[in-house]
Design an enzyme around this catalytic site. Structure first.
Site, PDB file in Angstrom:
ATOM      1  N   TYR A   1      12.780   7.478   1.186  1.00 29.56           N
ATOM      2  CA  TYR A   1      11.899   6.929   2.219  1.00 29.56           C
ATOM      3  C   TYR A   1      10.791   6.092   1.579  1.00 29.56           C
ATOM      4  CZ  TYR A   1       8.397   6.803   5.947  1.00 29.56           C
ATOM      5  OH  TYR A   1       7.476   6.391   6.874  1.00 29.56           O
TER       6      TYR A   1
ATOM      7  N   SER B   1       3.762   3.152   5.640  1.00 33.50           N
ATOM      8  CA  SER B   1       3.320   4.541   5.505  1.00 33.50           C
ATOM      9  C   SER B   1       2.484   4.643   4.249  1.00 33.50           C
ATOM     10  CB  SER B   1       4.526   5.482   5.404  1.00 33.50           C
ATOM     11  OG  SER B   1       4.148   6.761   4.938  1.00 33.50           O
TER      12      SER B   1
END
Length: 283
Positions: free
Chosen positions: A145, A132
């Site tokens: 995350y 990501s």
């Protein structure tokens, strides 16, 4: 000769789109998910399907052994399975951090260890780790995350150079917001921290209510905001990387992640000031 790809997390979103994209390019596709019912339609479309929980060593060994028995080789591994645990660091229980890393970091590590003996023997193969843009740039409320994706990025850098002599490529795909169910699960994870102010692992500390308000108002990780892309856009980048003779180390599908990655070169003070301004504007 038809090439073979193993993809994790194919129940929806990027994984499902990638399975269909590889299928269109005449690859033999093994589409996996924790729940076999979630990939049944991919089986009907022509994929081989299998139950695979990336946190289960037995599942990983069983699926990889099956593919090697049936196909003789795994030409590409796409580590796509993952989810996002969002919220202020203090409010995220330690057990949730373990779970986040088990899926997003240890899962890809398990799969890589399982497929690499075959790839090294063949002196050919590609490992694609779906990360990501938050793996390069951490924002308030994304620490757990982002930490998992930072770890995946670091492992990928090391692995890429360790495997260079065996002609095995490692590529990191770094999407920004994608129109999938990812943001819905992230929202559920944040909401699971009830509004109690006990300071225990069972709820919020009560110190970050402004963050929760901003998260709910702006949908921090929503896939339907400006700059978001369809999962097919990311899938195309995955297939292109798998098909290249010399793929790049990193790919950012879409304009937003390319711009966001550049922001990591800004001085820390500048980024901190930008977050502070965003917080003030959201009041």
């Amino acid at each position: 000769m038809q090439e073979t790809v193993l993809i994790t997390g194919c129940s929806s979103g990027i994984g499902r789109a990638s399975a269909l994209a590889f299928l269109e390019e005449d690859w033999t596709v093994y589409a996996t998910a924790r729940n076999p019912a979630d990939v049944q339609t991919l089986g009907e479309a022509g994929c081989e399907i299998a139950t695979l929980d990336v946190t289960d060593d037995g599942d990983v060994e069983r699926v990889v052994d099956r593919i090697l028995d049936e196909e003789g080789a795994i030409d590409c591994l796409v580590n796509n399975a993952g989810y996002g645990r969002f919220g202020p660091i203090e409010d995220v229980p330690v057990a949730d951090v373990h779970d986040q890393f088990d899926v997003n970091v240890y899962g890809p590590h398990r799969l890589a260890r399982a497929v690499l003996p075959s790839m090294r023997r063949e002196r050919d193969g590609t490992i694609i780790n779906v990360s990501s843009v938050l793996g390069r740039l951490s924002m308030p409320g994304t620490g757990v995350y982002s930490g998992s994706k930072h770890a995946l990025e670091a492992m990928s850098d090391a692995l890429r150079n360790e495997l260079a002599e065996y002609d095995v490529d490692v590529v990191v795909v770094e999407p920004g917001p994608v129109r999938t169910a990812f943001s819905e699960r992230a929202d559920r994870e944040v909401r699971s921290d009830d509004s109690s102010s006990s300071g225990s692992d069972d709820g919020r500390s009560g110190a970050y209510e402004e963050f929760y308000r901003v998260f709910e108002d702006t949908q921090l990780v929503a896939g339907d905001g400006p700059g978001s892309v369809e999962p097919e856009t990311v899938a195309d980048a995955v297939v292109n990387a798998a098909s290249m003779t010399q793929p790049p180390a990193r790919v950012q599908p879409g304009t937003l992640p390319r711009a966001a990655v550049l922001a990591r070169h800004l001085p820390d003070g500048v980024r901190d000031a930008a977050y502070d301004l965003l917080r003030k504007l959201s009041r």
